[in-house]
Write an enzyme that holds these catalytic residues in place. Structure first.
Site, PDB file in Angstrom:
ATOM      1  N   LEU A   1    -114.158   1.211 -47.612  1.00  0.00           N
ATOM      2  CA  LEU A   1    -114.064   1.001 -46.167  1.00  0.00           C
ATOM      3  C   LEU A   1    -113.310  -0.293 -45.857  1.00  0.00           C
ATOM      4  O   LEU A   1    -112.638  -0.393 -44.830  1.00  0.00           O
ATOM      5  CB  LEU A   1    -115.463   0.976 -45.549  1.00  0.00           C
ATOM      6  N   TYR A   2    -113.439  -1.270 -46.719  1.00  0.00           N
ATOM      7  CA  TYR A   2    -112.684  -2.514 -46.528  1.00  0.00           C
ATOM      8  C   TYR A   2    -111.187  -2.227 -46.521  1.00  0.00           C
ATOM      9  O   TYR A   2    -110.428  -2.803 -45.735  1.00  0.00           O
ATOM     10  CB  TYR A   2    -113.024  -3.519 -47.629  1.00  0.00           C
ATOM     11  N   LYS A   3    -110.772  -1.330 -47.394  1.00  0.00           N
ATOM     12  CA  LYS A   3    -109.341  -1.026 -47.514  1.00  0.00           C
ATOM     13  C   LYS A   3    -108.880   0.047 -46.525  1.00  0.00           C
ATOM     14  O   LYS A   3    -107.694   0.391 -46.484  1.00  0.00           O
ATOM     15  CB  LYS A   3    -109.020  -0.619 -48.948  1.00  0.00           C
TER      16      LYS A   3
ATOM     17  N   ARG B   1    -109.781  -9.844 -44.544  1.00  0.00           N
ATOM     18  CA  ARG B   1    -110.173  -9.160 -43.308  1.00  0.00           C
ATOM     19  C   ARG B   1    -111.464  -9.716 -42.712  1.00  0.00           C
ATOM     20  O   ARG B   1    -111.777  -9.463 -41.548  1.00  0.00           O
ATOM     21  CB  ARG B   1    -110.349  -7.655 -43.556  1.00  0.00           C
TER      22      ARG B   1
ATOM     23  N   GLU C   1    -108.122  -7.925 -52.184  1.00  0.00           N
ATOM     24  CA  GLU C   1    -106.666  -7.964 -52.190  1.00  0.00           C
ATOM     25  C   GLU C   1    -106.224  -8.249 -53.619  1.00  0.00           C
ATOM     26  O   GLU C   1    -107.059  -8.556 -54.471  1.00  0.00           O
ATOM     27  CB  GLU C   1    -106.130  -9.056 -51.255  1.00  0.00           C
TER      28      GLU C   1
END
Length: 413
Positions: A316-318, A349, A302
């Site tokens: 993939l996190y975003k 997340r 972030e």
């Protein structure tokens, strides 16, 4: 006490009649793992120097008593230096030296909550190096630890340092100047010429370390510890080759001397801060994980937040449709006593944060606090035994963590 008290304390205990022994308190030193050692471990060779009366192999468990003040916690008592040498007499298995007589958990040196804390033992010694008393400071905050390491350099878990203003005298009495060649200690002629002009980066030294300690048949946990030790030896040999000639030439002004000393100390702190992370990165690659496909190093999770590693990837996190249950985060911190809280908000997340550390134990209370905050410790297999038996089942080895990532990402070695 204010931070100025620690600065004043260090100044007061810095003189030709003082020798410091500095270490991070392990779970075996405190009562964190409930082994009842009842005192911090100090190498017997050092204790033999400061208390020569206990160097009596003909006597079973020779000891002596002296005054010790823990000035950081306003505690003063008569304690005991003892050489547990029953192994020599065939009546036991121990052959180690300790300082005992602190009175249990009420002492800052035995308090499980101080596991991992930096402790200074300042021995007042005579011309022969024998001690008459000892003053101790157990650091209570990360800021206090930084003040100490700004003066003497970083101290990693499992390491210790003997320090005194008169280095020549200290080396003669305590053996700190003896340079024993190890497999990773570089002689000047072995150091690449560009490194003698510009000090190599941490990544360059880690790369050289891998030449000395290739993966071979070592599992990730063994490999990590072997390379850390190798890299430290290599770093110190390069530092000596570059800086010792400057020291021997001398300095024209005090400011010039202080500037050089500050450069050396800051370089040591920078190396200590990134070393473990760089070794972990190399091991991930060696274990078949592909960067930006199975993991991302130093991504932005972030705005303003950068965890050390995200799995499978920052992309993939975003991706908001990608299940959060399939994401992992690994933070890397050599010590975690006060620093573990820094990682809680690094990747919003991910609820369970993994933390790779080399700290030799934490208290049961602090471990419960970590667990409640969603932090899970990743500890090299060889260090697990330093933790309380109640904690050990919940520790994850580096090899196990990598195996989980392979299953998570579907990446086969």
């Amino acid at each position: 006490m204010a931070l100025s008290d620690l600065s004043d304390w260090m100044d007061e205990n810095t003189g030709l009649d003082c020798v410091w022994f500095v270490k991070r308190l392990s779970a075996n030193d405190t009562l964190a793992n409930e082994t009842h050692q009842a005192g911090p471990y100090i190498p017997r060779e050092f204790l033999f120097r400061v208390f020569p009366e206990i160097n009596r192999p003909d006597v079973e468990n020779p000891d002596c008593r002296f005054v010790l003040s823990i000035d950081s916690h306003m505690d003063r008592r008569i304690v005991r230096a003892i050489w547990y040498n029953k192994k020599l007499h065939g009546t036991g298995t121990r052959n180690e030296a300790r300082i005992t007589g602190f009175g249990g958990r009420g002492s800052a040196l035995l308090d499980p909550e101080n596991t991992g804390a930096l402790a200074i033992f300042a021995f007042l010694v005579d011309e022969q190096g024998a001690a008459s008393k000892c003053r101790v400071w157990v650091c209570r905050t990360e800021i206090e630890e930084s003040l100490v390491e700004d003066r003497i350099g970083p101290i990693d878990p499992g390491q210790s340092r003997i320090w005194a203003p008169n280095l020549e005298r200290t080396a003669d009495l305590y053996g700190t100047a003896k340079r024993v060649r190890t497999s990773c200690y570089l002689q000047r002629e072995e150091i690449p010429l560009p490194w003698l002009v510009n000090f190599p980066s941490g990544a360059e030294i880690v790369s050289k370390t891998i030449e000395f300690k290739p993966a071979g048949g070592m599992n990730p946990d063994t490999r990590l510890l072997a390379r850390r030790k190798c890299e430290f030896e290599m770093f110190r040999s390069i530092e000596e080759a570059i800086e010792l000639p400057n020291v021997l030439r001398g300095f024209l002004t005090i400011d010039e001397f202080l500037a050089r000393a500050q450069t050396i100390l800051q370089r040591r702190k920078a190396r200590s801060g990134r070393s473990l992370e760089l070794h972990a990165l190399e091991i991930f690659l060696e274990e078949g994980l592909v960067e930006n496909e199975n993991f991302t190093h130093q991504p932005e999770s972030e705005h303003g937040k950068r965890p050390d590693f995200l799995f499978p990837s920052a992309a993939l996190y975003k991706t908001t449709t990608f299940p959060a249950s399939q994401l992992r985060m690994l933070a890397v911190k050599t010590t975690c006593k006060d620093r573990w809280r820094q990682i809680i908000n690094e990747a919003d997340r991910i609820k369970e944060k993994h933390l790779l550390t080399l700290q030799e134990g934490v208290s049961v209370g602090q471990f419960h606090e970590m667990t409640e905050a969603g932090v899970r410790l990743v500890v090299p297999e060889a260090l697990k035994s330093n933790y309380n038996k109640k904690i050990q089942p919940y520790l994850q080895s580096l090899e196990s963590f990598i195996s989980d990532i392979r299953l998570l990402t579907g990446r086969l070695r």
